[in-house]
Motif scaffolding. Structure first.
Motif, mmCIF file in Angstrom:
data_model
loop_
_atom_site.group_PDB
_atom_site.id
_atom_site.type_symbol
_atom_site.label_atom_id
_atom_site.label_comp_id
_atom_site.label_asym_id
_atom_site.label_seq_id
_atom_site.Cartn_x
_atom_site.Cartn_y
_atom_site.Cartn_z
ATOM 1 N N LEU A 25 -5.478 1.971 4.833
ATOM 2 C CA LEU A 25 -6.566 2.638 4.339
ATOM 3 C C LEU A 25 -7.453 3.624 5.287
ATOM 4 C CD1 LEU A 25 -8.940 3.206 1.998
ATOM 5 C CD2 LEU A 25 -10.167 1.112 3.024
ATOM 6 N N VAL A 26 -7.339 5.099 5.216
ATOM 7 C CA VAL A 26 -7.695 5.788 6.087
ATOM 8 C C VAL A 26 -9.186 6.252 5.805
ATOM 9 C CG1 VAL A 26 -7.490 8.112 7.124
ATOM 10 C CG2 VAL A 26 -5.354 6.676 6.650
ATOM 11 N N ASP A 27 -10.183 6.144 6.869
ATOM 12 C CA ASP A 27 -11.568 6.682 6.634
ATOM 13 C C ASP A 27 -11.460 7.525 7.738
ATOM 14 O OD1 ASP A 27 -14.237 7.080 6.451
ATOM 15 O OD2 ASP A 27 -14.736 5.011 6.852
ATOM 16 N N GLY A 28 -11.582 9.043 7.522
ATOM 17 C CA GLY A 28 -11.772 10.148 8.572
ATOM 18 C C GLY A 28 -10.650 10.458 9.312
ATOM 19 N N ASP A 29 -10.528 9.813 10.576
ATOM 20 C CA ASP A 29 -9.428 9.908 11.512
ATOM 21 C C ASP A 29 -9.056 8.712 11.791
ATOM 22 O OD1 ASP A 29 -11.494 9.166 13.173
ATOM 23 O OD2 ASP A 29 -11.153 10.906 14.453
ATOM 24 N N ARG A 30 -9.563 7.501 11.259
ATOM 25 C CA ARG A 30 -8.814 6.207 11.518
ATOM 26 C C ARG A 30 -8.613 5.321 10.580
ATOM 27 N NH1 ARG A 30 -9.865 4.945 16.983
ATOM 28 N NH2 ARG A 30 -10.727 6.410 18.132
ATOM 29 N N ILE A 31 -7.999 4.484 11.032
ATOM 30 C CA ILE A 31 -7.575 3.497 10.057
ATOM 31 C C ILE A 31 -8.702 2.343 9.935
ATOM 32 C CG2 ILE A 31 -5.922 1.547 9.534
ATOM 33 C CD1 ILE A 31 -3.777 3.302 11.037
ATOM 34 N N SER A 32 -8.857 2.280 8.610
ATOM 35 C CA SER A 32 -9.959 1.260 8.260
ATOM 36 C C SER A 32 -9.421 -0.320 7.929
ATOM 37 C CB SER A 32 -10.927 1.629 7.003
ATOM 38 O OG SER A 32 -11.865 0.634 6.669
ATOM 39 N N ARG A 33 -8.419 -0.218 7.102
ATOM 40 C CA ARG A 33 -7.714 -1.522 6.748
ATOM 41 C C ARG A 33 -6.334 -1.402 6.610
ATOM 42 N NH1 ARG A 33 -11.421 -4.726 3.582
ATOM 43 N NH2 ARG A 33 -9.881 -6.083 3.164
ATOM 44 N N VAL A 34 -5.570 -2.288 6.580
ATOM 45 C CA VAL A 34 -3.917 -2.391 6.588
ATOM 46 C C VAL A 34 -3.869 -3.839 5.532
ATOM 47 C CG1 VAL A 34 -1.860 -2.722 7.520
ATOM 48 C CG2 VAL A 34 -3.599 -1.405 8.840
ATOM 49 N N GLY A 35 -3.157 -3.563 4.576
ATOM 50 C CA GLY A 35 -2.941 -4.939 3.874
ATOM 51 C C GLY A 35 -2.290 -4.414 2.544
ATOM 52 N N PRO A 36 -2.131 -5.470 1.787
ATOM 53 C CA PRO A 36 -1.487 -5.326 0.226
ATOM 54 C C PRO A 36 -2.299 -4.271 -0.543
ATOM 55 C CG PRO A 36 -1.552 -7.602 0.754
ATOM 56 C CD PRO A 36 -2.372 -6.755 1.767
ATOM 57 N N TYR A 37 -1.365 -3.166 -1.227
ATOM 58 C CA TYR A 37 -1.660 -2.392 -1.942
ATOM 59 C C TYR A 37 -3.004 -2.514 -2.828
ATOM 60 C CZ TYR A 37 -2.525 1.563 -5.418
ATOM 61 O OH TYR A 37 -3.361 2.291 -6.347
ATOM 62 N N GLU A 38 -2.421 -3.668 -3.502
ATOM 63 C CA GLU A 38 -3.297 -4.117 -4.982
ATOM 64 C C GLU A 38 -4.762 -4.693 -4.324
ATOM 65 O OE1 GLU A 38 -2.386 -3.854 -7.819
ATOM 66 O OE2 GLU A 38 -0.245 -2.833 -7.337
ATOM 67 N N GLU A 39 -4.617 -5.388 -2.940
ATOM 68 C CA GLU A 39 -6.085 -5.904 -2.718
ATOM 69 C C GLU A 39 -6.922 -4.749 -2.231
ATOM 70 O OE1 GLU A 39 -5.476 -8.639 0.358
ATOM 71 O OE2 GLU A 39 -4.288 -10.115 -0.917
ATOM 72 N N LEU A 40 -6.316 -3.893 -1.510
ATOM 73 C CA LEU A 40 -7.089 -2.569 -1.060
ATOM 74 C C LEU A 40 -7.551 -1.743 -2.157
ATOM 75 C CD1 LEU A 40 -5.130 -1.738 2.298
ATOM 76 C CD2 LEU A 40 -7.233 -3.058 2.056
ATOM 77 N N ALA A 41 -6.793 -1.539 -3.141
ATOM 78 C CA ALA A 41 -7.173 -0.640 -4.237
ATOM 79 C C ALA A 41 -8.087 -1.286 -5.028
ATOM 80 C CB ALA A 41 -5.928 -0.339 -5.128
ATOM 81 N N ALA A 42 -8.173 -2.673 -5.246
ATOM 82 C CA ALA A 42 -9.431 -3.177 -5.816
ATOM 83 C C ALA A 42 -10.561 -3.172 -5.098
ATOM 84 C CB ALA A 42 -8.577 -4.677 -6.263
ATOM 85 N N GLU A 43 -10.391 -3.483 -3.972
ATOM 86 C CA GLU A 43 -11.743 -3.349 -3.174
ATOM 87 C C GLU A 43 -12.207 -2.025 -2.899
ATOM 88 O OE1 GLU A 43 -13.098 -5.015 1.195
ATOM 89 O OE2 GLU A 43 -10.944 -5.490 0.576
ATOM 90 N N PHE A 44 -11.338 -0.860 -2.895
ATOM 91 C CA PHE A 44 -11.739 0.540 -2.754
ATOM 92 C C PHE A 44 -11.417 1.221 -3.740
ATOM 93 C CE2 PHE A 44 -11.521 -1.558 1.597
ATOM 94 C CZ PHE A 44 -12.619 -1.243 2.004
ATOM 95 N N PRO A 45 -11.949 1.177 -5.023
ATOM 96 C CA PRO A 45 -11.167 1.712 -6.333
ATOM 97 C C PRO A 45 -11.586 3.198 -6.383
ATOM 98 C CG PRO A 45 -13.456 0.495 -6.750
ATOM 99 C CD PRO A 45 -13.015 0.271 -5.258
ATOM 100 N N HIS A 46 -12.333 3.817 -5.484
ATOM 101 C CA HIS A 46 -12.892 5.117 -5.429
ATOM 102 C C HIS A 46 -11.898 5.997 -4.505
ATOM 103 C CE1 HIS A 46 -15.903 4.597 -8.376
ATOM 104 N NE2 HIS A 46 -16.247 3.913 -7.640
#
Length: 214
Positions: A25-46
């Motif tokens: 998960l990239v926020d601007g020019d930095r990595i915000s999170r790294v992990g399973p896609y399903e978990e990150l997609a559910a937490e950040f649906p937008h």
């Protein structure tokens, strides 16, 4: 804008186990999170989603930028390749015959940096002396590091001469670090060395997609 990059496998860095269906998960020019896609997609649906084939890894490091960019000339395709051929030109005699100028070195370096980005490279080592070359590298987004002990002849392919793909990684993928990574269209991590860096389909530096295979 948040962007979620995901691939069939994610290798966060040297010593890490491949994560099937991993994502960054990239926020601007930095990595915000790294992990399973399903978990990150559910937490950040937008978040905007970019799906890639193959293996997502840290960006790669190439040693010997001074040799690759200031002692090697890359013919301009298609304007020079009929006369000079498509292969890079090196050697004092061959370069002397080209009557190199600073502007010509700069244009050659610009073409070379595009080749590096197309191989997943995000950083190079070496001391660059030609101002136009330094400008071309700075504009490309590549990080320039101090000269390092060579592990073989400089090559545009960071995997060349490596015993393991992880030896070519620059840094690791973790929360808070600059978003620098690459994706390779290979079936698994073991195939990285076998198929080489030309299998790169995407290179991200500072959160920006600087190379995407068409």
């Amino acid at each position: 804008m948040l962007t979620l990059h995901t691939a069939e496998h994610l290798l966060a860095g040297p010593g890490a186990a491949p994560l099937p269906g991993g994502a960054v998960l990239v926020d601007g020019d930095r990595i915000s999170r790294v992990g399973p896609y399903e978990e990150l997609a559910a937490e950040f649906p937008h978040a905007r989603v970019r799906r890639w084939p193959g293996v997502l890894t840290p960006g790669l490091l190439v040693r010997g930028a001074d040799v690759l960019l200031e002692r090697t000339y890359y013919p301009d395709d298609p304007y020079e390749t009929t006369e000079l051929g498509a292969e890079p030109i090196s050697g004092a005699e061959a370069l002397a015959a080209l009557t190199m100028t600073e502007a010509r070195w700069g244009n050659s370096a610009r073409r070379a940096t595009q080749k590096l980005l197309a191989r997943g490279v995000v950083a190079v080592t070496g001391r660059l002396a030609i101002p136009a070359v330094r400008t071309a590298v700075a504009r490309s987004g590549l990080t320039v590091l101090p000269p390092a002990q060579p592990s073989g002849p400089p090559s545009l392919d960071p995997f060349a001469g490596r015993d393991a793909a992880e030896q070519a990684f620059y840094g690791a993928l973790e929360a808070g670090v600059p978003a620098r990574f690459a994706v390779f269209a290979v079936p698994d991590v073991r195939a990285l060395l076998e198929q080489g860096a030309t299998s790169c389909v995407a290179t991200v530096i500072g959160g920006r997609l600087l190379h995407r295979r068409r």
